[in-house]
Motif scaffolding. Structure first.
Motif, PDB file in Angstrom:
ATOM      1  N   SER A  57       0.829  -1.204   0.000  1.00  0.00           N
ATOM      2  CA  SER A  57       0.000   0.000   0.000  1.00  0.00           C
ATOM      3  C   SER A  57       0.863   1.253   0.000  1.00  0.00           C
ATOM      4  O   SER A  57       0.418   2.315   0.373  1.00  0.00           O
ATOM      5  N   THR A 304     -14.831   0.726   6.042  1.00  0.00           N
ATOM      6  CA  THR A 304     -13.858  -0.225   5.503  1.00  0.00           C
ATOM      7  C   THR A 304     -14.147  -1.656   5.937  1.00  0.00           C
ATOM      8  O   THR A 304     -13.809  -2.606   5.223  1.00  0.00           O
ATOM      9  N   ASP A 305     -14.785  -1.834   7.103  1.00  0.00           N
ATOM     10  CA  ASP A 305     -15.082  -3.192   7.560  1.00  0.00           C
ATOM     11  C   ASP A 305     -16.005  -3.931   6.599  1.00  0.00           C
ATOM     12  O   ASP A 305     -15.974  -5.167   6.527  1.00  0.00           O
ATOM     13  N   ALA A 308     -13.361  -4.954   3.669  1.00  0.00           N
ATOM     14  CA  ALA A 308     -12.096  -5.606   4.026  1.00  0.00           C
ATOM     15  C   ALA A 308     -12.261  -7.120   3.982  1.00  0.00           C
ATOM     16  O   ALA A 308     -13.262  -7.670   4.434  1.00  0.00           O
ATOM     17  N   GLY A 309     -11.255  -7.779   3.423  1.00  0.00           N
ATOM     18  CA  GLY A 309     -11.283  -9.225   3.331  1.00  0.00           C
ATOM     19  C   GLY A 309     -11.928  -9.748   2.066  1.00  0.00           C
ATOM     20  O   GLY A 309     -11.916 -10.960   1.818  1.00  0.00           O
ATOM     21  N   VAL A 414      -8.660  -7.294  -0.767  1.00  0.00           N
ATOM     22  CA  VAL A 414      -8.981  -5.972  -0.236  1.00  0.00           C
ATOM     23  C   VAL A 414      -8.551  -5.920   1.221  1.00  0.00           C
ATOM     24  O   VAL A 414      -8.996  -6.736   2.038  1.00  0.00           O
ATOM     25  N   ASP A 415      -7.667  -4.970   1.557  1.00  0.00           N
ATOM     26  CA  ASP A 415      -7.126  -4.920   2.909  1.00  0.00           C
ATOM     27  C   ASP A 415      -7.996  -4.058   3.825  1.00  0.00           C
ATOM     28  O   ASP A 415      -9.074  -3.590   3.445  1.00  0.00           O
ATOM     29  N   ASP A 416      -7.513  -3.833   5.046  1.00  0.00           N
ATOM     30  CA  ASP A 416      -8.294  -3.109   6.051  1.00  0.00           C
ATOM     31  C   ASP A 416      -8.477  -1.635   5.724  1.00  0.00           C
ATOM     32  O   ASP A 416      -9.290  -0.953   6.354  1.00  0.00           O
ATOM     33  N   GLU A 417      -7.711  -1.112   4.753  1.00  0.00           N
ATOM     34  CA  GLU A 417      -7.866   0.275   4.328  1.00  0.00           C
ATOM     35  C   GLU A 417      -8.620   0.384   3.009  1.00  0.00           C
ATOM     36  O   GLU A 417      -8.643   1.444   2.388  1.00  0.00           O
ATOM     37  N   ALA A 418      -9.221  -0.724   2.586  1.00  0.00           N
ATOM     38  CA  ALA A 418      -9.976  -0.796   1.325  1.00  0.00           C
ATOM     39  C   ALA A 418      -9.081  -0.644   0.114  1.00  0.00           C
ATOM     40  O   ALA A 418      -9.545  -0.259  -0.975  1.00  0.00           O
ATOM     41  N   HIS A 419      -7.786  -0.941   0.271  1.00  0.00           N
ATOM     42  CA  HIS A 419      -6.870  -0.982  -0.856  1.00  0.00           C
ATOM     43  C   HIS A 419      -6.743  -2.427  -1.336  1.00  0.00           C
ATOM     44  O   HIS A 419      -6.885  -3.369  -0.551  1.00  0.00           O
TER      45      HIS A 419
END
Length: 428
Positions: A57, A304-305, A308-309, A414-419
Motif C-alpha cells: 500500500s 472499511t469493515d 475488508a477481506g 482488499v485490505d483493512d484500508e480498502a486498498h
C-alpha cells in the motif's frame, strides 16, 4: 522518459472458450446498459494458472522529468460520460492529466503532443449522436471513448468516417465486433469468467450476483455467466433488485436463503452502498468486488469493515509500488490533485497513455489510417497502471470478439484500508 514502464511477465491459461459457444447469447449480452458500463469501466479478463505479483500500500510518487513534445499536434477526440444522470467527470480529468504528462514529461507520442478534443454526452442517443458527429467535424485522427452505453449509436458514425474508435470496455455488439474498434480490456465476460475460476479454486459450490432489474441486463448476465460457471462446476445465482429500491434487504435476504459461498454486486456506487449495507448481516459470505463497489464514495458510506477481506476483480493497480502504479499516482498528483486516484480517473488515464504506447512506433503523420494500422499491430503493450496486464489488438484475445485486445484481469485481496493488494494476473 519512456511511455512504457517495464512489468514482470505472467503465465496463464485460456478458459474463455465456454463463453463463446452460444453466439446469439453473447450478442444479446453486449447490450447490458449504462450501469454495467460504469461497473466495468477498467475491468477485464479471465481465469488462470498465473503468477502472483507482490503489492504494497506504499502511496509513493516520483519526480517527472521535463521532456516537452515539439512536433505537430495529434488531434484526438475524447467522448466522456458527463453532465447527465450518470456523470463521471473524473474520467475526463484522468485523461487530461495523462495528456499533460505525455506532452510535458514524456516527449509526446513519437515527438508529437496530443491535443484532446472533448465532447460530453449524457447517456442518451441525441447527445451521443451529436458527440460522434462533432468528432468527425472536428477533424480528429481517432476517438477515445471514456465510458457510456451509447457505443452502438456512436461507432457507426465514427467508423463510417474512417476514424479509429478506442475504448476501455465495450458493451455493444458494434464496439466488440468491429475492425475499426479497439477495446483495451475484456469487460463483463472477462470479469465473470475470472470469478468462476476463483470460485472453483476455492472449492465454492455457488456464487450469487446482485443486479438491478434493468430490462435486458439479467438475460445478458445469464448468457455470459452460465457457461463459464457451469464449466467451472459452480452454480450461478441471480438476486434481482427492482430499480429504485431504497432498501434491498428483503430481496437480498431471500436470495441468500440457499447459502451461496460468495456474492458479487453489479451496479453503480449507490446500489453498492445499499447492497453492502444489507450484506453486513451475513459475514460468512465472501465478497467479490468490481471497481464501482470499491469507489471511495462507497467505502465512506459503508466503512472499511464492509469491504475488508473481499476479493477484487479489475484492471487497475492504483496502490502498489509497481513503477507503473507510482507513475499513475504521480501524474494525478501533479496534474489533477483534486481527483481521487482510486476512482474512474484511471479509465481516462489508461486510454490516453495506452493509445500513446500502442502508436509510438508511427514514423510519419498520425493519420486515421496510420493509427488504425498501429492499433491492429499493437502487441503485448503494457496497460498503463495495469499491474502487469498487456493488450494485443490482433483480434485473437477473445474468440468472436475481434475488437477486444485483452482477456487478462487482476485479482487481489482488499485490505483493512480498502486498498487492493497482492495481485495475481489471470489468463495471461
Amino acid at each position: 522518459m519512456s511511455l512504457t514502464s517495464q512489468v514482470p511477465g505472467q503465465k496463464g491459461k485460456n478458459l474463455m472458450r465456454a463463453i463463446w459457444q452460444h453466439r446469439r447469447g453473447v450478442r444479446s449480452a453486449l447490450a447490458v446498459g449504462a450501469s454495467a458500463v460504469i461497473v466495468f469501466a477498467g475491468a477485464t479478463a479471465c481465469s488462470s494458472d498465473s503468477d502472483s505479483s507482490e503489492s504494497s500500500s506504499a502511496e509513493s510518487t516520483t519526480t517527472l522529468p521535463s521532456d516537452p513534445a515539439t512536433g505537430t499536434p495529434i488531434r484526438l477526440g475524447f467522448i466522456t460520460l458527463e453532465g447527465g444522470p450518470a456523470s463521471l467527470p473524473m474520467t475526463r480529468e484522468g485523461a487530461e492529466a495523462a495528456v499533460r504528462y505525455v506532452n510535458e514529461n514524456a516527449g509526446g507520442v513519437a515527438g508529437h503532443p496530443i491535443e484532446l478534443v472533448v465532447c460530453k454526452q449524457q447517456e442518451d442517443p441525441a447527445s451521443a449522436t451529436k458527440c460522434a458527429n462533432d468528432m468527425v467535424e472536428q477533424n480528429v485522427s481517432a476517438v477515445l471513448m471514456g465510458a457510456g452505453a451509447q457505443g452502438a449509436v456512436m461507432l457507426p458514425i465514427i467508423a463510417g468516417a474512417g476514424l479509429p474508435y478506442i475504448g476501455s470496455t465495450g458493451v455493444s455488439a458494434p464496439e466488440m465486433m468491429s475492425k475499426e474498434s479497439f477495446m483495451l480490456t475484456g469487460g463483463i465476460p472477462a470479469v465473470l469468467s475470472a470469478q468462476a475460476q476463483v470460485a472453483k479454486e476455492r472449492g465454492m459450490k455457488k456464487v450469487s450476483i446482485i443486479i438491478g432489474d434493468s430490462g435486458g441486463a439479467i438475460p445478458a448476465i445469464r448468457a455470459i455467466g452460465d457457461p463459464v460457471f457451469k464449466q467451472a462446476g459452480v452454480e450461478l445465482g441471480i438476486i434481482t433488485i427492482p430499480l429504485g429500491t431504497p432498501d434491498p434487504t428483503p430481496q437480498i435476504t431471500a436470495g441468500l436463503a440457499d447459502n451461496p459461498d460468495a456474492v458479487t454486486i453489479l451496479g453503480d456506487p449507490s446500489m453498492c452502498i445499499s447492497a453492502l449495507t444489507a450484506l453486513q448481516a451475513t459475514p460468512q459470505v465472501q465478497d467479490f468486488f468490481v471497481a464501482s463497489c470499491l469507489d471511495s464514495s462507497v467505502v465512506d458510506a459503508v466503512g472499511t469493515d464492509a469491504v475488508a477481506g473481499g476479493t477484487s476483480f479489475g484492471a487497475t493497480d492504483v496502490n502498489s509500488d509497481d513503477p507503473d502504479s507510482v507513475l499513475y499516482r504521480t501524474v494525478l498528483e501533479q496534474y489533477a490533485p483534486d481527483t481521487e486516484p482510486n476512482g474512474f480517473a484511471s479509465t481516462g488515464y489508461q486510454l490516453v497513455l495506452g493509445f500513446a504506447r500502442a502508436t509510438e512506433g508511427i514514423t510519419g503523420e498520425f493519420t486515421p489510417e496510420a493509427i488504425m494500422t498501429a492499433m491492429h499491430q499493437a502487441k503485448d503493450v503494457p496497460l498503463p497502471a495495469g499491474g502487469g496486464i498487456t493488450f494485443t489488438c490482433d483480434g485473437k484475445a477473445i474468440p468472436m470478439l475481434v475488437s477486444v485486445c485483452s482477456k487478462e484481469i487482476l485479482v487481489g485481496a482488499v485490505d483493512d484500508e480498502a486498498h487492493v493488494q497482492d495481485f495475481t494476473v489471470y489468463n495471461r
